[in-house]
Structures are given as structure tokens and as C-alpha cells.
Design a protein around this motif. Structure first.
Motif, PDB file in Angstrom:
ATOM      1  N   GLY A  10     -17.747  12.201  32.308  1.00  0.00           N
ATOM      2  CA  GLY A  10     -16.788  11.479  31.408  1.00  0.00           C
ATOM      3  C   GLY A  10     -16.566  10.255  31.639  1.00  0.00           C
ATOM      4  O   GLY A  10     -16.478   9.277  30.476  1.00  0.00           O
ATOM      5  N   GLY A  12     -18.787   7.945  33.158  1.00  0.00           N
ATOM      6  CA  GLY A  12     -19.819   7.298  32.526  1.00  0.00           C
ATOM      7  C   GLY A  12     -20.195   7.449  31.001  1.00  0.00           C
ATOM      8  O   GLY A  12     -20.586   6.144  30.136  1.00  0.00           O
ATOM      9  N   THR A  36     -30.711  17.578  32.140  1.00  0.00           N
ATOM     10  CA  THR A  36     -29.500  17.339  31.578  1.00  0.00           C
ATOM     11  C   THR A  36     -29.246  17.691  30.264  1.00  0.00           C
ATOM     12  O   THR A  36     -28.300  18.307  29.690  1.00  0.00           O
ATOM     13  N   ASP A  81     -21.039  11.083  40.893  1.00  0.00           N
ATOM     14  CA  ASP A  81     -19.862  11.652  41.924  1.00  0.00           C
ATOM     15  C   ASP A  81     -19.727  11.262  43.159  1.00  0.00           C
ATOM     16  O   ASP A  81     -20.890  11.005  43.857  1.00  0.00           O
ATOM     17  N   VAL A 154     -11.610   1.705  39.303  1.00  0.00           N
ATOM     18  CA  VAL A 154     -11.283   3.019  39.942  1.00  0.00           C
ATOM     19  C   VAL A 154      -9.756   3.380  39.748  1.00  0.00           C
ATOM     20  O   VAL A 154      -9.498   4.619  39.966  1.00  0.00           O
ATOM     21  N   GLN A 158     -11.415   6.236  33.147  1.00  0.00           N
ATOM     22  CA  GLN A 158     -12.417   5.515  32.288  1.00  0.00           C
ATOM     23  C   GLN A 158     -12.019   5.168  30.884  1.00  0.00           C
ATOM     24  O   GLN A 158     -12.555   4.129  30.257  1.00  0.00           O
TER      25      GLN A 158
HETATM   26  N1  LIG Z   1     -13.542   9.951  35.080  1.00  0.00           N
HETATM   27  C1  LIG Z   1     -12.877   9.221  35.467  1.00  0.00           C
HETATM   28  O1  LIG Z   1     -12.117   8.638  34.287  1.00  0.00           O
HETATM   29  C2  LIG Z   1     -12.814   8.582  36.725  1.00  0.00           C
HETATM   30  C3  LIG Z   1     -11.564   7.701  37.051  1.00  0.00           C
HETATM   31  C4  LIG Z   1     -11.520   7.105  38.183  1.00  0.00           C
HETATM   32  C5  LIG Z   1     -12.492   7.513  39.077  1.00  0.00           C
HETATM   33  N2  LIG Z   1     -13.367   8.471  38.874  1.00  0.00           N
HETATM   34  C6  LIG Z   1     -14.538   8.796  39.982  1.00  0.00           C
HETATM   35  O2  LIG Z   1     -15.870   8.211  39.597  1.00  0.00           O
HETATM   36  C7  LIG Z   1     -16.868   9.177  39.808  1.00  0.00           C
HETATM   37  C8  LIG Z   1     -17.724   9.484  38.750  1.00  0.00           C
HETATM   38  O3  LIG Z   1     -16.732  10.195  37.775  1.00  0.00           O
HETATM   39  P1  LIG Z   1     -17.221  10.914  36.454  1.00  0.00           P
HETATM   40  O4  LIG Z   1     -15.918  11.716  35.879  1.00  0.00           O
HETATM   41  O5  LIG Z   1     -17.544   9.709  35.453  1.00  0.00           O
HETATM   42  O6  LIG Z   1     -18.311  11.809  36.768  1.00  0.00           O
HETATM   43  P2  LIG Z   1     -18.751  12.878  37.795  1.00  0.00           P
HETATM   44  O7  LIG Z   1     -18.646  14.131  36.897  1.00  0.00           O
HETATM   45  O8  LIG Z   1     -17.650  13.083  38.948  1.00  0.00           O
HETATM   46  O9  LIG Z   1     -20.129  13.000  38.289  1.00  0.00           O
HETATM   47  C9  LIG Z   1     -21.198  12.974  37.303  1.00  0.00           C
HETATM   48  C10 LIG Z   1     -22.485  12.508  38.032  1.00  0.00           C
HETATM   49  O10 LIG Z   1     -22.523  12.777  39.098  1.00  0.00           O
HETATM   50  C11 LIG Z   1     -23.951  13.117  39.292  1.00  0.00           C
HETATM   51  N3  LIG Z   1     -24.224  14.154  40.333  1.00  0.00           N
HETATM   52  C12 LIG Z   1     -23.467  15.153  40.874  1.00  0.00           C
HETATM   53  N4  LIG Z   1     -23.931  15.748  41.946  1.00  0.00           N
HETATM   54  C13 LIG Z   1     -24.893  14.987  42.365  1.00  0.00           C
HETATM   55  C14 LIG Z   1     -25.811  15.302  43.192  1.00  0.00           C
HETATM   56  N5  LIG Z   1     -25.733  16.220  44.244  1.00  0.00           N
HETATM   57  N6  LIG Z   1     -26.637  14.245  43.362  1.00  0.00           N
HETATM   58  C15 LIG Z   1     -26.850  13.164  42.636  1.00  0.00           C
HETATM   59  N7  LIG Z   1     -26.157  13.078  41.555  1.00  0.00           N
HETATM   60  C16 LIG Z   1     -25.011  13.840  41.511  1.00  0.00           C
HETATM   61  C17 LIG Z   1     -24.425  13.761  38.154  1.00  0.00           C
HETATM   62  O11 LIG Z   1     -25.761  13.797  37.880  1.00  0.00           O
HETATM   63  P3  LIG Z   1     -26.400  14.530  36.633  1.00  0.00           P
HETATM   64  O12 LIG Z   1     -26.215  13.421  35.470  1.00  0.00           O
HETATM   65  O13 LIG Z   1     -27.803  14.628  36.913  1.00  0.00           O
HETATM   66  O14 LIG Z   1     -25.629  15.821  36.528  1.00  0.00           O
HETATM   67  C18 LIG Z   1     -23.641  13.122  37.222  1.00  0.00           C
HETATM   68  O15 LIG Z   1     -24.406  11.694  36.572  1.00  0.00           O
HETATM   69  C19 LIG Z   1     -16.249  10.453  40.674  1.00  0.00           C
HETATM   70  O16 LIG Z   1     -16.070  10.074  42.039  1.00  0.00           O
HETATM   71  C20 LIG Z   1     -14.677  10.344  40.190  1.00  0.00           C
HETATM   72  O17 LIG Z   1     -13.951  10.834  40.896  1.00  0.00           O
HETATM   73  C21 LIG Z   1     -13.522   9.056  37.711  1.00  0.00           C
END
Ligand SMILES: NC(=O)c1ccc[n+]([C@@H]2O[C@H](COP(=O)([O-])OP(=O)(O)OC[C@H]3O[C@@H](n4cnc5c(N)ncnc54)[C@H](OP(=O)(O)O)[C@@H]3O)[C@@H](O)[C@H]2O)c1
Length: 236
Positions: A10, A12, A36, A81, A154, A158
Motif C-alpha cells: 500500500g 509503495g 505479482t 517489508d 516512516v 504513506q
Molecule cells: N504502508 C504504510 O503506510 C507504512 C507506513 C509507515 C511504515 N511502513 C513500513 O514500510 C514497509 C513497507 O510497507 P508497505 O505497506 O508499503 O508494504 P508491505 O506490504 O509491508 O511490503 C510489501 C513489499 O515487501 C516485499 N516483500 C515481502 N516479503 C518479501 C521477502 N521475503 N523478500 C523480499 N521482498 C519481500 C513485497 O515483494 P513483492 O512485491 O514481490 O510481493 C512487496 O514489494 C513496512 O516495513 C511497513 O511496516 C508502512
């Protein structure tokens, strides 16, 4: 500009959509583009399958992580992640070398086995690892010395990072931390283009510790308010 967003979650997607709206060429990174695009179920956060999202966001290119990083002129956003970010980024260090990497990941370990769990509506609060005496931002900077790592974005969702004016008319504070002044300036410029007016440089990458450890407080406030919010630093 050509900008890479590593991650199809979400967060990204929020950056990819906003950057495209601002006229940038956006390269989204994933492990395996074919896999994907073949997904038919929402992800664990309830986001629609990536292919479905892409139909509403034409022109955004999906590539393997390394190729997306290579395609960027200078700016790469890490939305992998938190538990898997370090290993994944280390594997593409050559493609990231010399670039600015904006890291918003939280090093959460889900379903932790802990003595005093914090129950939430979505399950037990995950555990930070590393925490206190180290951070993911520092780990990434140590592993990738040729990359200019900036911890930012962070401290809130986002969706509101890319659209700060949705909260209090934009009167709240975003933080940057990192070793390289030019890199922090580039990130601040990007934030300004998103609509931010109050960006606080909190110092070196060691300050990523505080930014990541704020995650628990962010969750507590979010649960209390039941929605998105921003944080304002009020100076003397
Ligand atoms: N969402 C927010 O608003 C928010 C706010 C603050 C902080 N964060 C932090 O930011 C990070 C990303 O959050 P998000 O919500 O944007 O996405 P997410 O759902 O936490 O992560 C998605 C991404 O992680 C990759 N991934 C998952 N398992 C993996 C593995 N084993 N090896 C390599 N890549 C892997 C996925 O790859 P694929 O594309 O191949 O599936 C995908 O591109 C997290 O740590 C979250 O806690 C998020």
C-alpha cells in the motif's frame, strides 16, 4: 525524473501514484513481476491485487527490484517489508550504488513470542528487531556504504505522506535523518513537491532509531483517534 519505488504494498503504491501524478517516470520494484501480476487475492493489508491497481495507474512500470533501482536517475524509495528489506537491498547493492535510498520501512517481526503482548484489533502488536541500540536504517547504511540512505516518511501512513494537506491543511512535521546533506536536501525537495512545508532534519542516520521506535506511539495514537493523523513539532 526517473524514480524507483521498491515495493508493491500500500505504501509503495501511494508513492508510485503520486510521483506519476507529479509527472515523474516511475519504476516499481517487486521480486517477480510475472508472479505479482498473476495475483488475484488482496494482500495481507487488504490492498487489491497489483494488476487491478495498475489498470487505474497506467504508465507505471513494474520490474524486478534490481532493474527498478537501475532505472532510477537518483532517487529510490524503499517500501520492502521491514523484515526482508536488508537482505533484499544488499542483493542489489550494485544497482543502488551512488543513489539516494529513502527508507520508510519498519523492522517489524509479526506474531512475536513475547511475555507481555499488546493486543490490538488486528492481532498482537509486532516486535521491533532491531530496536533501541540499532535500527534498520543504520543496518542498511552499514551494509550499503556506497548508497546515501535517508530515513524518512516512516512516522505516518504513506497516503498522508504523499498528500500532507489531507491532514490539518498540511500543518504538521515530517522528519529526515541520514549522513549525506545533499541526499537529505533531495528528499526534502521531494517532500516539498508532495506539499510538505515543515521538514525537520533530525541528524545522522542513528536518528532512524527514534523514528522507527516511534511506531508504537503512532499505533497508540491511531487506535485512540481511529484514523489518520499528523504530528506537529512546536518550536520555542
Ligand atoms: N504502508 C504504510 O503506510 C507504512 C507506513 C509507515 C511504515 N511502513 C513500513 O514500510 C514497509 C513497507 O510497507 P508497505 O505497506 O508499503 O508494504 P508491505 O506490504 O509491508 O511490503 C510489501 C513489499 O515487501 C516485499 N516483500 C515481502 N516479503 C518479501 C521477502 N521475503 N523478500 C523480499 N521482498 C519481500 C513485497 O515483494 P513483492 O512485491 O514481490 O510481493 C512487496 O514489494 C513496512 O516495513 C511497513 O511496516 C508502512
Amino acid at each position: 525524473m526517473k524514480i524507483a519505488v521498491l515495493g508493491t504494498g500500500g505504501g509503495g503504491r501511494a508513492h508510485a501514484a503520486r510521483l506519476a501524478e507529479l509527472g515523474h517516470d516511475v519504476y516499481v520494484g517487486t521480486r517477480d513481476p510475472e508472479a505479482t501480476l498473476a495475483r488475484t487475492e488482496p494482500d495481507m493489508m487488504g490492498n487489491v491485487p497489483y494488476k487491478e491497481w495498475l489498470t487505474d495507474h497506467p504508465g507505471i512500470t513494474l520490474l524486478p527490484f534490481g532493474e527498478a533501482a537501475s532505472a532510477a536517475d537518483n532517487l529510490v524509495i524503499n517500501g520492502i517489508d521491514g523484515h526482508n528489506a536488508l537482505a533484499t537491498l544488499t542483493a542489489i547493492s550494485d544497482q543502488l550504488a551512488g543513489k539516494v535510498l529513502i527508507d520508510y520501512a519498519v523492522p517489524y517481526l509479526y506474531n512475536p513470542d513475547i511475555e507481555h503482548p499488546w493486543p490490538t484489533p488486528w492481532g498482537v502488536m509486532p516486535k521491533l528487531d532491531p530496536c533501541d541500540t540499532d535500527s534498520l536504517g543504520e543496518q542498511i547504511q552499514r551494509a550499503l556504504p556506497d548508497v546515501k540512505v535517508v530515513k524518512s516518511f516512516v512516522t505516518q501512513e504513506q497516503e498522508t505522506v504523499v498528500n500532507p494537506k489531507a491532514i490539518g491543511g498540511g500543518d504538521h512535521t515530517m522528519f529526515v535523518a541520514g549522513q549525506d546533506a545533499g541526499a537529505k536536501k533531495a528528499v526534502t525537495d521531494l517532500l516539498t513537491s508532495y506539499g510538505w512545508t515543515d521538514v525537520l532534519d533530525v541528524g545522522d542516520i542513528v536518528c532512524a532509531r527514534g523514528m522507527e521506535m516511534y511506531a508504537g506511539m503512532h499505533s497508540a495514537i491511531g487506535l485512540a483517534l481511529g484514523g489518520h493523523f499528523g504530528v506537529k513539532v512546536v518550536r520555542r
